[in-house]
Design a protein around this motif. Structure first.
Motif, PDB file in Angstrom:
ATOM      1  N   GLU A 120       0.811  -1.212   0.000  1.00  0.00           N
ATOM      2  CA  GLU A 120       0.000   0.000   0.000  1.00  0.00           C
ATOM      3  C   GLU A 120       0.855   1.277   0.000  1.00  0.00           C
ATOM      4  N   HIS A 121       2.044   1.201   0.599  1.00  0.00           N
ATOM      5  CA  HIS A 121       2.915   2.382   0.568  1.00  0.00           C
ATOM      6  C   HIS A 121       3.440   2.638  -0.847  1.00  0.00           C
ATOM      7  N   PHE A 122       3.654   1.582  -1.599  1.00  0.00           N
ATOM      8  CA  PHE A 122       4.068   1.731  -2.999  1.00  0.00           C
ATOM      9  C   PHE A 122       2.986   2.477  -3.783  1.00  0.00           C
ATOM     10  N   VAL A 123       1.736   2.090  -3.588  1.00  0.00           N
ATOM     11  CA  VAL A 123       0.628   2.774  -4.269  1.00  0.00           C
ATOM     12  C   VAL A 123       0.546   4.231  -3.815  1.00  0.00           C
ATOM     13  N   ARG A 124       0.770   4.457  -2.521  1.00  0.00           N
ATOM     14  CA  ARG A 124       0.719   5.826  -2.005  1.00  0.00           C
ATOM     15  C   ARG A 124       1.789   6.701  -2.670  1.00  0.00           C
ATOM     16  N   VAL A 125       2.988   6.145  -2.848  1.00  0.00           N
ATOM     17  CA  VAL A 125       4.057   6.909  -3.509  1.00  0.00           C
ATOM     18  C   VAL A 125       3.708   7.162  -4.981  1.00  0.00           C
ATOM     19  N   LEU A 126       3.126   6.177  -5.642  1.00  0.00           N
ATOM     20  CA  LEU A 126       2.727   6.376  -7.046  1.00  0.00           C
ATOM     21  C   LEU A 126       1.700   7.500  -7.159  1.00  0.00           C
ATOM     22  N   GLU A 173       2.305  10.898  -9.236  1.00  0.00           N
ATOM     23  CA  GLU A 173       1.438  11.307 -10.344  1.00  0.00           C
ATOM     24  C   GLU A 173       0.912  12.724 -10.130  1.00  0.00           C
ATOM     25  N   ALA A 174       0.573  13.061  -8.896  1.00  0.00           N
ATOM     26  CA  ALA A 174       0.125  14.430  -8.619  1.00  0.00           C
ATOM     27  C   ALA A 174       1.244  15.431  -8.912  1.00  0.00           C
ATOM     28  N   LEU A 175       2.472  15.069  -8.561  1.00  0.00           N
ATOM     29  CA  LEU A 175       3.609  15.957  -8.837  1.00  0.00           C
ATOM     30  C   LEU A 175       3.889  16.035 -10.337  1.00  0.00           C
ATOM     31  N   ASN A 184       4.509   5.313 -20.532  1.00  0.00           N
ATOM     32  CA  ASN A 184       4.853   6.460 -19.691  1.00  0.00           C
ATOM     33  C   ASN A 184       4.000   6.409 -18.417  1.00  0.00           C
ATOM     34  N   ALA A 185       4.132   7.409 -17.581  1.00  0.00           N
ATOM     35  CA  ALA A 185       3.469   7.369 -16.279  1.00  0.00           C
ATOM     36  C   ALA A 185       1.954   7.263 -16.389  1.00  0.00           C
ATOM     37  N   THR A 186       1.380   7.777 -17.456  1.00  0.00           N
ATOM     38  CA  THR A 186      -0.080   7.718 -17.607  1.00  0.00           C
ATOM     39  C   THR A 186      -0.562   6.305 -17.927  1.00  0.00           C
ATOM     40  N   ASP A 187       0.357   5.397 -18.217  1.00  0.00           N
ATOM     41  CA  ASP A 187      -0.030   4.011 -18.505  1.00  0.00           C
ATOM     42  C   ASP A 187      -0.193   3.174 -17.243  1.00  0.00           C
ATOM     43  N   ILE A 188       0.101   3.756 -16.092  1.00  0.00           N
ATOM     44  CA  ILE A 188      -0.104   3.045 -14.823  1.00  0.00           C
ATOM     45  C   ILE A 188      -1.520   3.324 -14.327  1.00  0.00           C
ATOM     46  N   GLU A 189      -2.314   2.278 -14.203  1.00  0.00           N
ATOM     47  CA  GLU A 189      -3.683   2.416 -13.714  1.00  0.00           C
ATOM     48  C   GLU A 189      -3.772   1.830 -12.307  1.00  0.00           C
ATOM     49  N   ILE A 190      -4.064   2.672 -11.321  1.00  0.00           N
ATOM     50  CA  ILE A 190      -4.210   2.211  -9.940  1.00  0.00           C
ATOM     51  C   ILE A 190      -5.632   1.692  -9.742  1.00  0.00           C
ATOM     52  N   ILE A 230      12.156  10.037  -5.216  1.00  0.00           N
ATOM     53  CA  ILE A 230      11.126  10.308  -4.216  1.00  0.00           C
ATOM     54  C   ILE A 230      11.129   9.307  -3.060  1.00  0.00           C
ATOM     55  N   ALA A 231      11.582   8.073  -3.311  1.00  0.00           N
ATOM     56  CA  ALA A 231      11.425   7.013  -2.304  1.00  0.00           C
ATOM     57  C   ALA A 231      12.221   7.286  -1.034  1.00  0.00           C
TER      58      ALA A 231
END
Length: 281
Positions: free
Chosen positions: A70-76, A80-82, A118-124, A143-144
């Motif tokens: 869940e922390h991995f998802v939180r960092v993603l 993405e917001a940044l 690219n980053a937009t290809d990651i779907e949470i 960031i990690a």
């Protein structure tokens, strides 16, 4: 001036550096909770570990749903917001460029041409699941480490340590009612620029001493909006309420200091630049 309270220090090799935690005498029982938090990020967010969530996503076939921490998802989500707020300057999909330029190892049997995502290809999907629409090489090196420091501070507070310092190789946070004097390193790693921190975080980036020449061009591990290397001879430091933001925004400030300053005003942070000119050439 820094507070003169006696601090006890412990250090461990994690996150590719030495992580040091300093707590007031009498709080020694809290150290383990801080290092456990750092260790979680070390295990789940490393590009180099084949068992990490980063490696899982980098090896994933498009459309496959992945189970992650869940922390991995939180960092993603933070990344993405940044990425959106920085108009793509902060981008975790920088892994392909870093492998190409030799700053990260090439994963087994990897043809970089296959990584078109690219980053937009990651779907949470939810707090523990995600999928990729195209193959992608991500790296959380920007960031990690800052996130790990914040996670350690949260764990230390929960365990009863009301003040202290967590330092992950220069990504540093001071928490509680203490001040701490530090020296910001210059472009070749020497301690140079003194400052004092109180209940805030600092991260510093430079690349004067970390460059490669490839096909006639100088490359650095810091990339601009088109994947080109960003070169700075000095250092960029960001002071912010959290180390996650400080760590990530140094990479933005290296490319567009004006944008970084504007965004950091919203976070309650600011940028410090130090020029450095070597006399060795």
């Amino acid at each position: 001036m820094a507070d003169l309270e006696l601090m006890v220090r412990r250090a461990r090799a994690l996150l590719g550096t030495f992580v040091e935690i300093a707590l007031p005498a009498g709080s020694e029982g809290c150290f383990e909770s801080g290092f456990e938090a750092i260790g979680l990020v070390h295990d789940r967010m490393s590009f180099h570990s084949k068992d990490s969530d980063v490696s899982l996503i980098n090896a994933a076939e498009p459309g496959r749903v992945l189970e992650v921490d869940e922390h991995f998802v939180r960092v993603l989500r933070i990344a993405e917001a940044l990425r959106i707020r920085t108009r793509g300057l902060f981008d975790i999909a920088v892994g392909r460029a870093l492998v190409r330029d030799g700053f990260l190892p090439r994963p087994d049997r990897t043809n970089l041409c296959n990584f078109t995502g690219n980053a937009t290809d990651i779907e949470i999907v939810d707090d523990r699941r995600l999928m990729c629409k195209r193959r992608i090489l991500i790296d959380l090196g920007g960031i990690a480490k800052g996130y790990a420091v914040d996670l350690a501070v949260a764990a230390l507070l929960e365990s009863g340590a009301d003040r202290g310092i967590v330092n992950a190789g220069g990504d540093l946070r001071v928490f509680g009612p203490i001040s701490h004097d530090i020296h910001i390193r210059n472009g070749i790693g020497q301690l140079a620029h003194p400052t004092s921190l109180r209940d805030c975080a600092i991260a510093t980036s430079s690349n004067y001493a970390n460059r490669k020449k490839l096909r006639g061009k100088v490359r650095t591990p810091h990339k601009g909006p088109s994947g080109q290397s960003v070169l700075i001879d000095g250092t960029i430091s960001v002071i912010a309420p959290t180390c996650t933001i400080a760590d990530a925004m140094t990479k933005v400030a290296m490319t567009d200091a004006a944008l970084a300053k504007a965004l950091l005003a919203d976070y309650g942070g600011h940028v410090i630049s130090h020029a450095f000119k070597s006399t060795a050439h």
